[in-house]
Motif scaffolding. Sequence first.
Motif, PDB file in Angstrom:
ATOM      1  N   HIS A 111       0.717  -1.208   0.227  1.00 53.58           N
ATOM      2  CA  HIS A 111      -0.166  -0.260  -0.236  1.00 53.58           C
ATOM      3  C   HIS A 111       0.889   1.741   0.233  1.00 53.58           C
ATOM      4  O   HIS A 111       0.446   2.040  -1.174  1.00 53.58           O
ATOM      5  CB  HIS A 111      -0.420  -0.181   1.002  1.00 53.58           C
ATOM      6  CG  HIS A 111      -1.770   1.535   1.330  1.00 53.58           C
ATOM      7  ND1 HIS A 111      -3.160   1.093   0.816  1.00 53.58           N
ATOM      8  CD2 HIS A 111      -1.633   2.319   1.897  1.00 53.58           C
ATOM      9  CE1 HIS A 111      -3.591   2.542   1.113  1.00 53.58           C
ATOM     10  NE2 HIS A 111      -2.607   3.273   1.898  1.00 53.58           N
ATOM     11  N   HIS A 115       0.774   4.181  -2.904  1.00 53.04           N
ATOM     12  CA  HIS A 115       0.967   5.434  -2.801  1.00 53.04           C
ATOM     13  C   HIS A 115       1.461   6.403  -3.840  1.00 53.04           C
ATOM     14  O   HIS A 115       0.983   7.344  -4.524  1.00 53.04           O
ATOM     15  CB  HIS A 115       0.929   6.120  -1.345  1.00 53.04           C
ATOM     16  CG  HIS A 115      -0.506   6.213  -1.119  1.00 53.04           C
ATOM     17  ND1 HIS A 115      -2.212   6.686  -1.240  1.00 53.04           N
ATOM     18  CD2 HIS A 115      -0.869   5.472   0.990  1.00 53.04           C
ATOM     19  CE1 HIS A 115      -2.231   6.546  -0.334  1.00 53.04           C
ATOM     20  NE2 HIS A 115      -1.931   6.074   0.973  1.00 53.04           N
ATOM     21  N   SER A 136       0.432   9.837   4.925  1.00 48.72           N
ATOM     22  CA  SER A 136      -0.524   9.478   5.752  1.00 48.72           C
ATOM     23  C   SER A 136      -1.142   9.196   6.475  1.00 48.72           C
ATOM     24  O   SER A 136      -0.256   9.745   7.457  1.00 48.72           O
ATOM     25  CB  SER A 136      -0.563   8.266   4.592  1.00 48.72           C
ATOM     26  OG  SER A 136      -0.096   7.279   5.314  1.00 48.72           O
ATOM     27  N   GLY A 137      -1.818   8.634   6.693  1.00 49.91           N
ATOM     28  CA  GLY A 137      -2.519   8.698   8.541  1.00 49.91           C
ATOM     29  C   GLY A 137      -1.638   7.378   9.180  1.00 49.91           C
ATOM     30  O   GLY A 137      -1.840   7.685   9.833  1.00 49.91           O
ATOM     31  N   GLY A 138      -1.162   6.385   8.735  1.00 49.99           N
ATOM     32  CA  GLY A 138      -0.045   5.598   8.644  1.00 49.99           C
ATOM     33  C   GLY A 138       1.253   5.916   9.145  1.00 49.99           C
ATOM     34  O   GLY A 138       1.809   5.691   9.873  1.00 49.99           O
ATOM     35  N   GLY A 163      -0.554  12.616   9.098  1.00 46.68           N
ATOM     36  CA  GLY A 163      -1.422  11.967   9.521  1.00 46.68           C
ATOM     37  C   GLY A 163      -2.749  12.203  10.743  1.00 46.68           C
ATOM     38  O   GLY A 163      -3.742  12.998  10.852  1.00 46.68           O
ATOM     39  N   ASP A 167      -4.849  14.343  12.283  1.00 51.10           N
ATOM     40  CA  ASP A 167      -6.814  14.002  12.975  1.00 51.10           C
ATOM     41  C   ASP A 167      -6.522  14.443  14.662  1.00 51.10           C
ATOM     42  O   ASP A 167      -7.430  14.865  14.945  1.00 51.10           O
ATOM     43  CB  ASP A 167      -6.496  12.391  12.859  1.00 51.10           C
ATOM     44  CG  ASP A 167      -6.372  12.281  11.359  1.00 51.10           C
ATOM     45  OD1 ASP A 167      -7.094  13.593  10.730  1.00 51.10           O
ATOM     46  OD2 ASP A 167      -6.049  10.942  11.000  1.00 51.10           O
ATOM     47  N   GLY A 180      -6.875  16.416   8.560  1.00 53.03           N
ATOM     48  CA  GLY A 180      -6.542  17.094   7.736  1.00 53.03           C
ATOM     49  C   GLY A 180      -7.010  18.181   6.770  1.00 53.03           C
ATOM     50  O   GLY A 180      -6.559  19.045   6.918  1.00 53.03           O
ATOM     51  N   PRO A 181      -7.937  17.004   5.879  1.00 51.60           N
ATOM     52  CA  PRO A 181      -8.615  17.727   5.440  1.00 51.60           C
ATOM     53  C   PRO A 181      -9.697  18.970   5.814  1.00 51.60           C
ATOM     54  O   PRO A 181      -9.544  20.065   4.968  1.00 51.60           O
ATOM     55  CB  PRO A 181     -10.378  17.602   4.387  1.00 51.60           C
ATOM     56  CG  PRO A 181      -9.888  16.054   5.411  1.00 51.60           C
ATOM     57  CD  PRO A 181      -9.048  15.518   6.473  1.00 51.60           C
ATOM     58  N   ASP A 184      -6.548  21.859   7.003  1.00 55.86           N
ATOM     59  CA  ASP A 184      -6.636  22.562   5.331  1.00 55.86           C
ATOM     60  C   ASP A 184      -7.489  23.496   5.061  1.00 55.86           C
ATOM     61  O   ASP A 184      -7.112  24.791   4.642  1.00 55.86           O
ATOM     62  CB  ASP A 184      -6.485  21.284   4.417  1.00 55.86           C
ATOM     63  CG  ASP A 184      -6.096  22.140   3.138  1.00 55.86           C
ATOM     64  OD1 ASP A 184      -5.456  22.835   3.088  1.00 55.86           O
ATOM     65  OD2 ASP A 184      -6.038  21.065   1.823  1.00 55.86           O
ATOM     66  N   GLY A 273      -2.260  10.300   1.947  1.00 57.68           N
ATOM     67  CA  GLY A 273      -3.263  11.530   2.364  1.00 57.68           C
ATOM     68  C   GLY A 273      -3.281  12.355   2.279  1.00 57.68           C
ATOM     69  O   GLY A 273      -3.835  13.615   1.254  1.00 57.68           O
ATOM     70  N   ASN A 277      -2.728  18.090   1.019  1.00 61.70           N
ATOM     71  CA  ASN A 277      -2.523  19.234   1.562  1.00 61.70           C
ATOM     72  C   ASN A 277      -3.061  20.660   1.116  1.00 61.70           C
ATOM     73  O   ASN A 277      -1.142  20.795   0.476  1.00 61.70           O
ATOM     74  CB  ASN A 277      -2.254  19.488   2.673  1.00 61.70           C
ATOM     75  CG  ASN A 277      -1.813  20.598   4.290  1.00 61.70           C
ATOM     76  OD1 ASN A 277      -1.647  21.414   3.409  1.00 61.70           O
ATOM     77  ND2 ASN A 277      -2.795  20.424   4.266  1.00 61.70           N
ATOM     78  N   VAL A 304      -5.780  10.426  -1.340  1.00 64.33           N
ATOM     79  CA  VAL A 304      -5.912   9.257  -0.569  1.00 64.33           C
ATOM     80  C   VAL A 304      -6.944   7.549  -1.130  1.00 64.33           C
ATOM     81  O   VAL A 304      -6.356   8.016  -2.118  1.00 64.33           O
ATOM     82  CB  VAL A 304      -7.390   9.384   0.291  1.00 64.33           C
ATOM     83  CG1 VAL A 304      -7.501  10.956   1.128  1.00 64.33           C
ATOM     84  CG2 VAL A 304      -8.931   9.580  -0.624  1.00 64.33           C
ATOM     85  N   ASP A 305      -6.458   7.016  -0.357  1.00 59.76           N
ATOM     86  CA  ASP A 305      -7.039   5.200  -0.129  1.00 59.76           C
ATOM     87  C   ASP A 305      -7.399   5.569  -2.254  1.00 59.76           C
ATOM     88  O   ASP A 305      -8.833   5.630  -1.741  1.00 59.76           O
ATOM     89  CB  ASP A 305      -6.801   4.630   0.662  1.00 59.76           C
ATOM     90  CG  ASP A 305      -6.246   4.616   1.867  1.00 59.76           C
ATOM     91  OD1 ASP A 305      -5.092   5.094   1.510  1.00 59.76           O
ATOM     92  OD2 ASP A 305      -5.910   3.666   2.809  1.00 59.76           O
TER      93      ASP A 305
HETATM   94  O1  KG4 Z   1      -3.458   7.901   2.306  1.00 61.25           O
HETATM   95  P1  KG4 Z   1      -4.567   7.768   3.664  1.00 61.25           P
HETATM   96  O2  KG4 Z   1      -5.850   8.472   3.005  1.00 61.25           O
HETATM   97  O3  KG4 Z   1      -4.610   7.044   3.903  1.00 61.25           O
HETATM   98  C1  KG4 Z   1      -3.347   6.390   4.859  1.00 61.25           C
HETATM   99  O4  KG4 Z   1      -3.322   5.763   3.781  1.00 61.25           O
HETATM  100  O5  KG4 Z   1      -3.897   6.134   6.211  1.00 61.25           O
HETATM  101  O6  KG4 Z   1      -4.360   9.138   4.417  1.00 61.25           O
HETATM  102  C2  KG4 Z   1      -5.823   9.334   5.228  1.00 61.25           C
HETATM  103  C3  KG4 Z   1      -5.179  10.716   6.458  1.00 61.25           C
HETATM  104  C4  KG4 Z   1      -5.478  11.400   6.890  1.00 61.25           C
HETATM  105  O7  KG4 Z   1      -5.173  11.079   8.326  1.00 61.25           O
HETATM  106  C5  KG4 Z   1      -6.135  12.553   6.264  1.00 61.25           C
HETATM  107  O8  KG4 Z   1      -6.122  13.400   7.699  1.00 61.25           O
HETATM  108  C6  KG4 Z   1      -5.164  13.275   6.203  1.00 61.25           C
HETATM  109  O9  KG4 Z   1      -5.073  11.415   5.803  1.00 61.25           O
HETATM  110  N1  KG4 Z   1      -5.220  14.169   5.094  1.00 61.25           N
HETATM  111  C7  KG4 Z   1      -4.975  15.002   5.205  1.00 61.25           C
HETATM  112  C8  KG4 Z   1      -5.919  15.863   3.802  1.00 61.25           C
HETATM  113  N2  KG4 Z   1      -6.679  15.378   4.179  1.00 61.25           N
HETATM  114  C9  KG4 Z   1      -6.266  13.681   3.817  1.00 61.25           C
HETATM  115  N3  KG4 Z   1      -4.522  16.045   5.447  1.00 61.25           N
HETATM  116  C10 KG4 Z   1      -4.088  16.959   5.261  1.00 61.25           C
HETATM  117  N4  KG4 Z   1      -4.602  17.625   4.613  1.00 61.25           N
HETATM  118  C11 KG4 Z   1      -5.035  17.912   3.486  1.00 61.25           C
HETATM  119  N5  KG4 Z   1      -6.337  17.798   2.614  1.00 61.25           N
END
Ligand code: KG4
Length: 336
Positions: A111, A115, A136-138, A163, A167, A180-181, A184, A273, A277, A304-305
Amino acid sequence: MLVLGIETSCDETALALVQDGRKVITSVVSSSLELHKEFGGIVPEIANRHHLEYIIEALEKIKESIGGDLKKIDLVAVTYGPGLMGSLLVGLSCAKALSLSLGVDLIGVNHLKAHLYPSLMQEKNRSSSIIGLVVSGGHTVLVKVKNYLNLELLGQTKDDAVGEAFDKVAKILELGYPGGPIIDKLSREISTENYVNFTRPYLNKNSLDFSFSGIKTAVLYYYKELACRKKVTRYEKIKIAAGFQDAVVDVLVQKTIYACHLTGIRKAVVGGGVSANSHLRKKLKAKAEKNSIEVIFPSMDLCVDNAVMVAGLGYQLYKLGQKSDLTLKADPTANF
Ligand code: KG4
Ligand code: ZN
């Protein structure tokens, strides 16, 4: 070659059909995000159940898009990790059943590496290595991409992923989930001189590793101290959130540019994700331009995913002679 990509590592149930690693024929994404909001984070059991309920419906949409004939699929690519065990198993089971019943090969895709694919696929002709930043989130990772098979880890977070920090900060400030969003969008309402100034968590400017848990605690103390004295207004919360965003973005920008300098590479790709930003996009592009570095971001729908990145990377790996079999296992902690 028509590749079906399947992505179920977290809260998105995503299936996509991609022709020859580039042309997106169909992309279906259903997120269970709404169901997790009241808990302020992903609840694995809810995510797993959503995948189970939605994956067949998503497959029906894929089938419809190719005239009802799944036999047109030449290869099945699926995310095997990292991610939530139960969620990964739903995607893997579906992929194995399809591979077996259609009589086509199966390929497992990481994964994190996937990305970077939406940015890598925008390149015209590549002859040398590229710096990759996955946010990403993780995960928060800097890599040197030599080719689709050969990625060298340069640095990663010692604690929270960026990420995750977004959160958690949004949770502290009671702004909603996912942070995140929201941060932003809110940050765009105020000008930079009104941002609260937080110390940039560089860890060490000569290191390519990251640490974001300290700044999250700094935000917590700042907010608590303010809340002790008065009711914190929406405007004050935005000033804090924007200040946090500015600080973490500065760190991501400095380390990405530093990775380019250290390796002598003049091109960087971003994915995950947080690559959606707007502040990161603006600041990294500006700094890269000043340093004569080209930087590529994914299109907004592929930050995002999604399963386009899985089908795309699966195709490239298959062309390089890789494939999996029905013993492919889910690996929740897979790294680069
Ligand atoms: O890549 P993703 O969809 O899932 C993982 O693989 O973790 O990333 C999700 C993360 C979340 O923490 C979310 O808050 C963040 O991406 N995220 C953002 C934005 N859009 C999503 N962080 C900052 N700014 C954004 N616009
Ligand atoms: Zn992801």
